[in-house]
Design an enzyme around this catalytic site. Structure first.
Site, PDB file in Angstrom:
ATOM      1  CG  ASP A 134      28.147  32.193  32.543  1.00  0.00           C
ATOM      2  OD1 ASP A 134      27.523  33.279  32.593  1.00  0.00           O
ATOM      3  OD2 ASP A 134      27.767  31.156  33.098  1.00  0.00           O
TER       4      ASP A 134
ATOM      5  CE  LYS B 166      26.866  32.268  36.257  1.00  0.00           C
ATOM      6  NZ  LYS B 166      25.486  31.934  35.836  1.00  0.00           N
TER       7      LYS B 166
ATOM      8  CG  ASP C  53      30.501  25.850  34.726  1.00  0.00           C
ATOM      9  OD1 ASP C  53      30.693  25.271  33.636  1.00  0.00           O
ATOM     10  OD2 ASP C  53      29.371  26.088  35.175  1.00  0.00           O
TER      11      ASP C  53
END
Length: 897
Positions: free
Chosen positions: A698, A700, A716
Site C-alpha cells: 500500500d 502511497k 502503517d
C-alpha cells in the site's frame, strides 16, 4: 451494467503557483498553454480527502456476507444457451478478460442458480458484498439513495467488484418480478483463479528448473523468467522450428508431442517437459534441426529479448557469476569474507575454457599463487583419478596462506571444462589486503555491525572506525575498568574471556567477539560494572576521542535518537497520555510521553471488541512479526507491544512532521532534483523490506511521513506481508495497485515497484497516470488494465525520468526493477544520488515541515490512560453489518504481545 463501490479520491488544495506549471510550458503552442492553465485551475480547486484505508480483504477468508437471502439456491445444470449467455456477460468485465478459457469454464461450472420472487432484495447499498450475478430471466432495478437509476434484464450482470474484495455496495438491487440469476461468490471465484494460477506457476517454475542453463539461476531470477514466459499453441503438422533458420526462442513443451528431424530424417519424439532451442538464448546461432507438432501442442517460450530485459545482456555471464558465487560460498576458507568481498573476487575472475585432455594446471605453478573455480566439467590427475567436479574452488586453502615453495601436480580436463582464475594479487586487491589481515578486520567489522550504536552508520564511517581500533592486551585477573569509573572507551573481545561483576557480584562472562562499554563513546556516563580479564585477553579498543573525530555532530545526534528507540524496558505504566493523533477503522493512535525520560512515543491501541468483531487476530500477529524485523532510519520503529484484558498495544517511535500527501500539496509540482531525493529514499526503504521478503502492498503518499529532518518515514504496516514466492490477496489503494494484483495472477515484491512508479509520476506530474479523475474502483482498475499512461501536455516529452517511470509501470513485473534492486539504484536517472549520505541523512532535503505544524507535544491529558482511551473508543462506532461466521482462532494468538 457493473455496480461498483464509489470512493472519493481528490488530490487536495495546493500552494502550487501558476508560474511553476506554465514555466515548463513556455515554448508550447498556445493551445497547449491553455491546457496547462486548465490543469493549474483543476489542481487549485481540488479538495484533499484522505483515504480511509486500503481496499481489500482484511479479515479471515472464512468470513462471508449473505447476498439474496430469500433466494432458492440450487446447483442446476447449465444448458448450452446458459453457458453462452454467461460467457458473453463475463466478456464485458475486465475482471474476467484476463482469465484463461480454463478459468472461465471452471467459474461458469461453479455458478449456482438463484430463484427469487418479486420485490426480493439481492443486496443493499452500503452493505458488504460477496457475489457476482448474471440475470437469467426477469427484471431487476438498481437504486441509489432509494432512487431508481437502472433496470437490469436477461444477460445483464452486476456486483463484480465483490469478487475482488469485501467493500460496501454502491447501490441496492432488488427484483421487479419473479427472476432467476446465476451467481458466484468471492471465495469460489478466487479459489478457482488462484488454484489454477498457483498450479500453473509451480508447473512453469519446474519447467524452468528442468533446463540446465537455468538451474544455476537464483530463485528471484527464476521467478522473473516465469513472469516472462509466453504461451504458444500449434496445430498437428505445424512447423515450430525450421532447420537453418535463425533462432531466438527457447521452447518448453507443456502439452502434446513433437517430432525432431534433421536433413529430413526423424531423430526423436519429444513430449511434456522436454525443451528445445536453449542454445539460441546463449548464442545467436541457426537452428540445427526442425521441430514439428505431431498433435495439438502447447509450449511455453522465452525469447532472447525478454531474457535480456530480465537478466541483462549476457545469460552465459550471469550463469558463470552465479556459479562462482556458489563455489566461493561453499569454500570453508572464505566463510569469514563479507558479501562485498565475495562480489569483488568475482569481478577479478577471468574465464578460461579447456578441451578434453588439456592441461588445466601445470606442475610449474607454485602453490598459493592462483585461485581456481571449476564452473563446468570435471578434472583428473595424471593417473586418471577424478579430483574435482563443477562448482568447487581449488587453490583456496593455499591462497589464504603465504605462498609456498612447492608446486601443484598436473591437472587435466575431462570433457569440455570452464574455469575461472584469479591471481593472488587480484584476490588480495579484491578483498582489501592480505587474507589474514583482512579476516582480523572482518571480525571486528562483524561485531561493530552488531552493536546498536553503530548499526545506523554508513559503511564509509564503519570502515573509518576500523582504522581507529587499537589492540590492547590484558593479563589474567587484570581489571580493565572498575564500576563507577568514568568511561571513555569501547571494547571488543578479540581473544579470551572477561568477567562482569556488579557490586562485587558475578553477573556473566563475555567471550570472543562480544563487546562491552559501548555507551561510553556517546554518553559521559560512569561504568555500571567492573570488567576483569579471565586469563590472557586481547581486545580491540575504540576511544571516545577517536570515535568523535570519525563522525560529525549530525551523525552523532542521529545515533543518539536511534539509541533512545532501542530501549525496550519501557512499560505501559511508564507512559503519560498527551493527546489523540488519529483514528483508523481498527485502531486509535495516541501521543504518549515517558514519565522519567520525557521521550515521546506513539501508542496504537486496538480494542479486543473490534479484534473479535472483525476477526483481525491474524493481521495483528502478522503486523507485529513484520515490524519486529525492521530497523531502518526511514521506517517506523516498533519499540514494544503490550496487551491487557481490553486491548492490544503497539508502542512505536513518534514521527514528528507531516505526511507526504500534505507536503506534495504544499510543494506543488516537484522538481526532478527533489523527486530524485524522495524516490531514492523510497527505493532504500523497499530494499530493506524486500531483503526480508516483506511486500508492503500500500505504498502511497498518505503512508509516508516527512519527519522533522525532512526525510521520509514509512508508516502503517497493516497490509504488509512476508512473502516467499507469490500471494493472491487483493489489497491496496486502487490508483496505486499493480495490475497483477487485480487479475488474480499472483504477485510478489514487484507489485511495490509499480506503486513506486505511480508515486514518481505523481511527484513530477501532479497526479496519477491512470484514472486520475475517476473515483469508481472498477473504472480505475479498467484504466490500469488498459495501460495507457496519460502524460500531461505540459510535461516535456524528453523528461529524463520518463524511461524509468515506464520501466516501473511495465506490465511484466520482472522488468520493473531492471532485474535487481542494484540495477534499479544504478539507473542513469539516479546517478547523481549519493546513497551513503542519503542513508546517514547528510543530504539537504527539499522540504522540512515547519516546527509550529508538528503538533503540540507537551500538553499532558490530565486523565488516566485507560479512561482517556475508553472515551476515544466510545466515540468510534463499530460499523454494523450482516452477521459473519467467526474465524477459528487460537486462544493464545496474542502470546507474543
Amino acid at each position: 451494467m457493473g455496480v461498483c463501490m464509489t470512493i472519493n479520491r481528490t488530490l487536495g488544495n495546493t500552494s502550487i503557483s501558476k508560474r511553476q506549471i506554465l514555466s515548463t510550458a513556455i515554448n508550447l503552442p498556445e493551445e497547449e498553454k491553455k491546457q496547462a492553465d486548465n490543469f493549474y485551475l483543476k489542481v487549485g480547486e481540488r479538495k484533499k480527502v484522505k483515504k480511509k484505508g486500503p481496499i481489500g480483504d482484511m479479515r479471515s477468508e472464512v468470513d462471508y456476507t449473505v447476498d439474496a437471502p430469500s433466494a432458492q439456491i440450487a446447483d442446476k445444470p447449465k444448458n448450452l444457451r446458459d453457458c453462452e449467455n454467461i460467457r458473453a456477460s463475463l466478456g464485458r468485465h475486465f475482471i474476467f478478460n484476463s482469465l484463461t478459457d480454463e478459468q472461465r469454464e471452471v467459474i461458469i461450472d461453479q455458478m449456482k442458480h438463484y430463484t427469487l420472487g418479486p420485490n426480493a432484495i439481492i443486496f443493499e447499498q452500503a452493505q458488504p458484498g460477496n457475489n457476482f450475478f448474471v440475470v437469467c430471466t426477469g427484471k431487476l432495478e438498481v437504486l441509489i439513495n432509494n432512487k431508481r437509476v437502472n433496470v437490469l434484464r436477461q444477460g445483464d450482470s452486476f456486483g463484480e467488484l465483490a469478487l475482488l474484495h469485501d467493500t460496501p455496495r454502491s447501490a441496492t438491487v432488488k427484483t421487479m418480478e419473479r427472476s432467476t440469476l446465476w451467481g458466484v461468490d468471492r471465495k469460489t471465484f478466487r479459489s478457482a483463479v488462484e488454484g489454477i494460477n498457483s498450479l500453473n506457476y509451480q508447473e512453469n517454475l519446474q519447467f524452468i528448473e528442468s533446463i540446465p542453463i537455468f538451474k544455476i539461476l537464483t530463485p528471484q531470477q527464476k521467478d522473473s523468467l516465469v513472469s516472462s514466459l509466453s504461451i504458444h499453441n500449434f496445430n498437428p503438422q505445424q512447423k515450430i522450428v525450421n532447420e537453418g533458420d535463425p533462432g531466438d526462442l527457447c521452447y518448453i513443451i507443456k502439452e502434446g508431442t513433437v517430432t525432431c528431424s534433421k536433413d529430413g530424417v526423424e531423430i526423436r519424439t519429444m513430449g511434456k517437459g522436454d525443451y528445445f532451442g536453449e542454445q539460441s538464448l546463449l548464442n545467436n546461432c541457426l537452428r540445427t534441426a526442425s521441430i514439428t507438432a505431431s498433435s495439438p501442442v502447447k509450449c511455453l517460450a522465452i525469447g532472447r529479448e525478454n531474457l535480456t530485459k530480465v537478466l541483462g545482456n549476457k545469460l552465459q555471464q550471469i550463469i558463470y557469476i552465479n556459479s562462482q558465487r556458489i563455489a566461493l560460498e561453499k569454500s570453508p576458507h572464505f566463510a569469514r569474507l563479507t558479501k562485498e568481498q565475495i562480489e569483488n573476487i568475482i569481478k577479478h575472475i577471468k574465464i578460461f575454457t579447456f578441451l578434453n585432455g588439456q592441461t588445466v594446471n601445470s606442475s610449474e605453478n607454485e602453490k598459493g599463487k592462483l585461485l581456481w573455480i571449476l564452473l563446468k566439467g570435471s578434472l583428473r590427475n595424471q593417473e586418471g583419478e577424478t579430483l574435482y567436479r563443477d562448482l568447487v574452488c581449488f587453490g583456496d586453502s593455499e591462497i589464504v596462506k603465504e605462498p609456498e615453495e612447492a608446486n601443484y601436480e598436473e591437472i587435466f580436463a575431462v570433457g569440455d571444462v570452464v574455469i575461472g582464475v584469479a591471481t593472488r594479487a587480484d584476490f588480495e586487491s579484491a578483498i582489501g589486503g592480505p587474507f589474514h589481515e583482512v579476516i582480523v578486520k572482518n571480525d571486528a567489522l562483524y561485531v561493530l555491525k552488531k552493536v546498536n550504536i553503530f548499526r545506523e552508520l554508513p559503511n564509509d564511517k564503519i570502515f573509518s572506525l576500523l582504522n581507529e581500533l587499537k589492540i590492547e592486551d590484558f593479563e589474567d585477573h587484570q581489571v580493565i575498568f572498575r564500576e563507577n569509573d568514568p568511561g571513555d572507551s569501547f571494547f571488543i573481545v578479540k581473544n579470551g574471556k572477561v568477567d562482569v561483576m556488579k557490586n562485587n557480584v558475578y553477573i556473566r562472562t563475555i567471550t570472543k567477539h562480544d563487546y562491552f562499554g559501548e555507551r561510553s563513546i556517546l554518553f559521559n556516563e560512569t561504568r555500571t560494572a567492573t570488567i576483569t580479564a579471565k586469563g590472557n585477553v586481547s581486545c580491540w579498543v575504540l576511544h571516545q576521542q577517536d570515535f568523535l573525530s570519525a563522525i560529525d555532530d549530525k551523525i552523532r545526534n542521529l545515533l543518539l535518537k536511534r539509541i533512545q528507540l532501542q530501549d525496550n524496558k519501557v512499560q505501559l505504566d511508564d507512559l503519560y497520555m498527551i493527546r489523540t493523533l488519529g483514528k483508523g477503522m481498527f485502531g486509535i493512535v495516541f501521543l504518549v510521553m515517558h514519565r522519567d525520560k520525557q521521550t515521546n512515543y506513539a501508542l496504537k491501541t486496538v480494542s479486543r471488541k473490534k479484534i473479535d468483531r472483525f476477526n483481525i487476530q491474524e493481521n495483528l500477529v502478522l503486523e507485529r512479526k513484520v515490524l519486529m524485523q525492521l530497523d531502518h532510519i526511514m521506517i517506523l520503529k516498533l519499540i514494544k507491544t503490550f496487551k491487557d484484558a481490553k486491548r492490544i498495544y503497539f508502542l512505536t517511535e513518534y514521527v514528528k512532521g507531516q505526511d507526504l500527501f500534505d507536503v506534495l500539496r504544499q510543494m506543488g509540482i516537484v522538481s526532478e532534483r527533489d523527486s530524485r531525493f524522495y524516490f531514492a529514499c523510497l527505493v532504500a526503504i523497499l530494499e530493506h523490506l524486500h531483503e526480508r521478503d516483506i511486500i508492503y502492498r500500500d505504498l502511497k503518499p498518505e503512508n509516508v511521513m516527512i519527519d522533522e529532518d525532512g526525510y521520509p518515514k514509512l508508516i502503517d504496516f497493516g497490509t504488509a506481508k512476508i512473502v516467499q514466492g507469490r500471494t493472491y490477496t487483493v489489497v491496496g489503494t486502487p490508483h496505486y495497485m499493480a495490475p497483477e494484483i487485480v487479475t488474480g495472477k499472483g504477485y510478489g515484491i514487484a507489485a511495490d515497484y509499480w506503486s513506486l512508479g505511480i508515486m514518481l509520476y505523481e511527484f513530477l506530474c501532479g497526479g496519477v497516470p491512470f484514472a486520475e479523475n475517476e473515483e469508481d474502483p472498477c473504472k480505475v482498475y479498467e484504466k490500469v488494465q488498459a495501460h495507457v499512461i496519460e502524460w500531461p501536455s505540459w510535461v516535456d516529452q524528453n523528461l529524463s525520468a520518463r524511461p524509468l517511470i515506464e520501466q516501473l509501470l511495465s506490465r511484466n513485473p520482472s522488468l520493473r526493477n531492471g532485474g535487481s534492486i542494484e540495477k534499479l539504484k544504478a539507473n542513469p536517472w539516479l546517478s547523481p544520488m549519493n546513497w551513503e549520505k542519503l542513508l546517514s541523512k547528510q543530504l539537504i532535503p527539499p522540504f522540512v515541515p515547519p516546527s509550529d505544524e508538528m503538533g503540540m507535544d507537551r500538553f499532558l491529558a490530565n486523565v488516566p490512560m485507560d479512561e482517556f482511551i475508553s472515551a476515544e473508543e466510545e466515540s468510534t462506532e463499530i460499523p454494523k453489518g450482516p452477521k459473519r461466521r467467526k474465524a477459528q482462532v487460537s486462544p493464545n494468538w496474542d502470546a507474543d504481545f
